[in-house]
Write an enzyme that holds these catalytic residues in place. Structure first.
Site, PDB file in Angstrom:
ATOM      1  N   CYS A 123      28.050  16.276  27.496  1.00 51.04           N
ATOM      2  CA  CYS A 123      27.195  17.450  27.686  1.00 51.04           C
ATOM      3  C   CYS A 123      26.305  17.159  28.896  1.00 51.04           C
ATOM      4  CB  CYS A 123      26.392  17.755  26.427  1.00 51.04           C
ATOM      5  SG  CYS A 123      25.293  16.422  25.925  1.00 51.04           S
ATOM      6  N   THR A 124      25.242  17.929  29.067  1.00 56.49           N
ATOM      7  CA  THR A 124      24.440  17.805  30.284  1.00 56.49           C
ATOM      8  C   THR A 124      23.732  16.456  30.396  1.00 56.49           C
ATOM      9  OG1 THR A 124      24.043  20.159  30.096  1.00 56.49           O
ATOM     10  CG2 THR A 124      22.691  18.946  31.682  1.00 56.49           C
TER      11      THR A 124
END
Ligand code: ZN
Ligand code: ZN
Length: 338
Positions: free
Chosen positions: A198-199
């Site tokens: 994810c980020t």
């Protein structure tokens, strides 16, 4: 001392513009048991306020999640303050890749039920049992193996403008729906290596624990997410397997990782990966818009919004009254707008 901001947003923005020093955008998170989140929050607010830190921090029984900007000359003091807190000692701080330091203009620290809303109500679920971390080099090696599945645990509008080569999307707009969906999508691939990302790492770390909880064996997650991967890969001259832009939740709405433009303008279909919010305040839709369409539609998502946006202020205020805000504030749109 007052433990909340009392100054207007306009005034705060003005102050930010007048600052003569640089700011560094930093994010960090940690899963850890916090007994009294409110007391922890108040203490943290007091110490970070003194260091002129801006940003958004969530505190919960399960840990802390922070996206902040720190004056450059206070970064060392900030690190010492943080590292003096037992479970944050030595924590990795992600520094934004492509940064103008204007990401935030106020400090907000909120106590939440969870740092990442997950919808999990199974009392036997344990965040202590997580997948294995991989760093940039480990990620590149593991993803060269055809027996590896790469899973993007972000939202559609993030995946749309940038993702790892070959990564699959888990098509839901909420993380809580993505968790069971990922289990279902991968149920026939339990023997494969599953790498989640994810980020900044916070969502995939939880997702990796969720997969293990559901009987998956070889679960990995990308340490520090896309942000840290990019920093490491650049430092170590590794091939960067991420294509396009990394969407970030601040005023910048994204930092470019590779020159590839993998998405299209939602209005004309030309290659474009610039997110914007519709300028009609009653809409504010997050969508992708090219420069030509921004001109044509005055920064709005549709002719209808352009018309409203062009009205005098008083008329707009009348229009806004009585309209259900829940319907007006869409977060993102999947299809092309026409
Ligand atoms: Zn366009
Ligand atoms: Zn609109």
């Amino acid at each position: 001392m007052v433990l909340h901001n009392r100054v207007s947003a306009d005034e705060l923005r003005k102050r930010l513009e007048l600052e003569t020093f640089k700011r560094v955008t930093i994010s960090f998170y940690q899963y850890a048991k916090i007994e009294d989140p409110q007391a922890f929050r108040d203490q943290l607010y007091e110490s970070l306020f003194k260091l002129d830190v801006f940003g958004r921090i969530y505190v919960a029984h399960e840990g802390i999640n922070a996206q902040i900007s720190v004056p450059e000359h206070h970064v060392d003091a900030f690190r010492s303050t943080l590292y003096a807190i037992g479970f944050l000692n030595g924590i990795r701080l992600n520094v934004a890749v492509d940064d103008d330091g204007k990401s935030f203009f106020v400090l907000k620290i909120k106590v939440r039920e969870k740092i990442v809303a997950d919808g999990i109500d199974d009392p036997t679920f344990d965040m202590a049992n997580r997948g294995k971390y991989v760093d940039a080099q480990g990620f590149n090696e593991l993803t060269n193996d055809p027996e590896t599945v790469i899973v993007d645990m972000r939202n559609h509008y993030e995946y749309e403008v940038g993702h790892f080569d070959g990564a699959i999307e888990v098509p839901s707009d909420t993380f809580r729906d993505q968790l069971p969906m990922a289990v279902d999508m991968l149920k026939d691939q339990k023997d494969k290596n599953i790498i989640m990302y994810c980020t900044g790492g916070i969502r995939c770390e939880k997702a990796s624990a969720y997969m293990l909880h559901h009987g998956f064996k070889n679960v990995f997650h990308l340490e520090g997410g896309i942000i840290e991967y990019t920093n490491k890969a650049r430092q170590q001259n590794l091939p960067i397997k991420f294509k396009g832009k990394n969407f970030v939740f601040d005023d910048r709405l994204g930092e470019r990782i590779s020159e590839d433009i993998i998405s299209q303008c939602h209005q004309c279909g030309e290659p474009c990966d610039t997110h914007t919010n519709c300028l009609n305040d009653g809409c504010h839709l997050l969508f992708i818009q090219c420069e030509a369409c921004a001109q044509k539609y005055d920064g709005c998502c549709s002719d209808a919004c352009k018309e409203v946006h062009a009205l005098p202020e008083e008329e707009k205020a009348v229009l806004r009254k009585g309209v259900d805000k829940g319907l007006m504030f869409n977060k993102s749109r999947r299809k092309r707008i026409k």
